[in-house]
Design a protein around this motif. Structure first.
Motif, PDB file in Angstrom:
ATOM      1  N   ASN A 178       1.841  -3.330   5.203  1.00 52.76           N
ATOM      2  CA  ASN A 178       2.938  -3.151   4.574  1.00 52.76           C
ATOM      3  C   ASN A 178       4.217  -3.883   5.263  1.00 52.76           C
ATOM      4  O   ASN A 178       5.085  -4.771   4.703  1.00 52.76           O
ATOM      5  N   HIS A 206       0.806  -1.297   0.055  1.00 51.63           N
ATOM      6  CA  HIS A 206       0.035   0.216   0.103  1.00 51.63           C
ATOM      7  C   HIS A 206       0.944   1.277   0.260  1.00 51.63           C
ATOM      8  O   HIS A 206       1.837   1.338   0.979  1.00 51.63           O
ATOM      9  N   THR A 207       0.631   2.108  -0.937  1.00 50.60           N
ATOM     10  CA  THR A 207       1.428   3.362  -0.751  1.00 50.60           C
ATOM     11  C   THR A 207       0.248   4.536  -0.768  1.00 50.60           C
ATOM     12  O   THR A 207       0.442   5.805  -0.582  1.00 50.60           O
ATOM     13  N   GLU A 208      -1.110   4.337  -0.765  1.00 43.94           N
ATOM     14  CA  GLU A 208      -1.986   5.226  -0.917  1.00 43.94           C
ATOM     15  C   GLU A 208      -2.828   4.825   0.390  1.00 43.94           C
ATOM     16  O   GLU A 208      -3.358   3.624   0.420  1.00 43.94           O
ATOM     17  N   LEU A 238      -6.119   3.797   2.421  1.00 41.02           N
ATOM     18  CA  LEU A 238      -7.463   3.119   1.771  1.00 41.02           C
ATOM     19  C   LEU A 238      -8.811   3.775   2.551  1.00 41.02           C
ATOM     20  O   LEU A 238      -9.886   3.340   2.079  1.00 41.02           O
ATOM     21  N   GLN A 287      -9.487  -9.572   4.793  1.00 38.88           N
ATOM     22  CA  GLN A 287      -9.813  -8.929   3.575  1.00 38.88           C
ATOM     23  C   GLN A 287     -10.722  -9.449   2.702  1.00 38.88           C
ATOM     24  O   GLN A 287     -10.940 -10.596   2.653  1.00 38.88           O
ATOM     25  N   GLU A 336      -2.580   0.631   7.240  1.00 39.98           N
ATOM     26  CA  GLU A 336      -1.862   0.368   5.935  1.00 39.98           C
ATOM     27  C   GLU A 336       0.012   0.038   5.958  1.00 39.98           C
ATOM     28  O   GLU A 336       0.481  -0.686   5.199  1.00 39.98           O
TER      29      GLU A 336
END
Length: 392
Positions: free
Chosen positions: A215, A107-109, A111, A253, A211
């Motif tokens: 990671n 994840h870089t953005e 949620l 998830q 997030e």
């Protein structure tokens, strides 16, 4: 003859006392309504002597000030929140945790509201100091579960996640703990990620977003569910003498496979697929033992945690289970603490969560801004001399 002398005696007395009357009106506050002022939120108490922390909770919508509270919380914590891709984070006990290389991050953005923090309980919590009492609780009356639930809500608001509290139904044939399996599965129909947290489990570092943890723990899109290990000791072993996972903290998830796994888990005590699982209807550790001894060894038509470990992820106990007071078991809860043996410790933990954030912010606002602190340490006073402030 003056105009005043032409007035009746009663009018002359009124004019004489008029300045005194105006002064009394101003002193008693009756004049306040005639002076323009900024609007204040209206708060109504059923008992005026009870104070602002004991008002009756109405059934209507919250006042505007409470509507904006999530924004206030998020703005307050914004300077402290760890970026999702921050390379490293140092835990409370001083251990430095590092993320994988940027090319391996999941994840870089953010949620945002696609993540749901889920609380679930069937207890009433209606006594003084509880979250469903008719009066809002004071801090001194706050109960252990209430502190846990409030900390979960706080965590969700800090990071802009969704938050749900399920007042669970009772079971006719099994312990109430089983409801978390059913309702986590239901919430997964609405959200991408559901984090179910027991009332005695808390985020030890609320500034760390989920997030970042996904990671760090490498919980990728293939992972259906992740749970921490229990301490490695009796009675925390499953039927194969493998350490149990702990269902007091569940990351699930969304997906078709996850729906199937949670369905099998919920139906485990029926023994249609898992012989011997009925014993966990009422016997500790209920749904947790059912998952540990049965479901994780046979899910998705014969998959096992050993053959497909990417589907069921196990989080290290010292990172997402236990707490410092039981550090001898090897689990100190660096990111998530679970107070299974000392449940009321959620109260000081909640206090620490808030004050650990507020303290640096208060110091920054009070002592690091220009014009607030005046420094005369370089001066030497002579008796009662007056300071020359310009000569500082």
């Amino acid at each position: 003859m003056t105009p005043l002398q032409n007035l009746p005696q009663s009018w002359r007395r009124l004019i004489f006392f008029l300045p005194v009357l105006v002064t009394l009106i101003l002193a008693t506050g009756f004049y306040n309504g005639l002076i323009p002022k900024p609007p204040l939120p209206k708060v109504v108490f059923d008992d005026p002597a009870a104070g602002p922390f004991h008002q009756t909770c109405g059934a209507g919508p919250p006042p505007a000030a409470l509507d904006s509270l999530p924004d206030v919380i998020r703005a307050l914590w914004a300077p402290l929140v760890l970026p999702i891709t921050a390379p490293a984070f140092t835990t409370i006990d001083g251990e430095k945790k590092r993320l994988p290389p940027p090319s391996q991050l999941i994840h870089t953005e953010p949620l945002g509201q696609r993540i749901c923090i889920l609380d679930l309980d069937n207890r009433e919590f209606a006594d003084n100091g509880d979250i469903f009492s008719s009066r809002l609780p004071a801090w001194d009356n706050l109960g252990g579960p209430a502190a846990g639930f409030l900390s979960h809500y706080l965590y969700a608001m800090i990071h802009g996640y969704s938050y749900k509290f399920i007042r669970a139904p009772k079971y006719a044939d099994r312990a109430p703990h089983w409801a978390k399996v059913v309702f986590t599965r239901e919430m997964l129909k609405q959200y991408d990620v559901v984090v179910m947290v027991d009332s005695d489990a808390m985020f030890a570092t609320p500034q760390v977003p989920l997030e970042w943890l996904l990671n760090y723990w490498k919980i990728g899109p293939d992972a259906l569910v992740a749970m921490p290990e229990d301490p490695a000791g009796d009675p925390n072993f499953d039927a194969r003498r493998r350490v149990n996972v702990n269902s007091g903290f569940i990351i699930a998830q969304a997906g078709e496979k996850t729906q199937r796994l949670f369905r099998d888990w919920a139906e485990c005590p029926s023994e249609t697929r898992y012989p011997g699982c009925a014993v966990w209807k009422e016997r500790p550790f209920h749904e947790q033992s059912a998952f540990s001894s049965h479901v994780r060894y046979n899910f998705l038509d014969g998959y096992s945690i050993d053959s497909h470990p990417q589907y069921i992820r196990t989080i290290p106990c010292h990172e997402a289970n236990g707490y410092p007071e039981v550090s001898g078991c090897g689990c100190v809860g660096q990111f998530v603490r679970h107070y299974w043996a000392h449940k009321n410790l959620t109260i000081p933990e909640f206090n620490h969560n808030i004050m650990a954030a507020l303290t640096p912010l208060l110091v920054q606002a009070a002592y690091k801004q220009p014009g607030i602190v005046e420094d005369y340490r370089a001066k030497v006073l002579d008796g009662a001399q007056i300071l020359d402030r310009r000569a500082r």
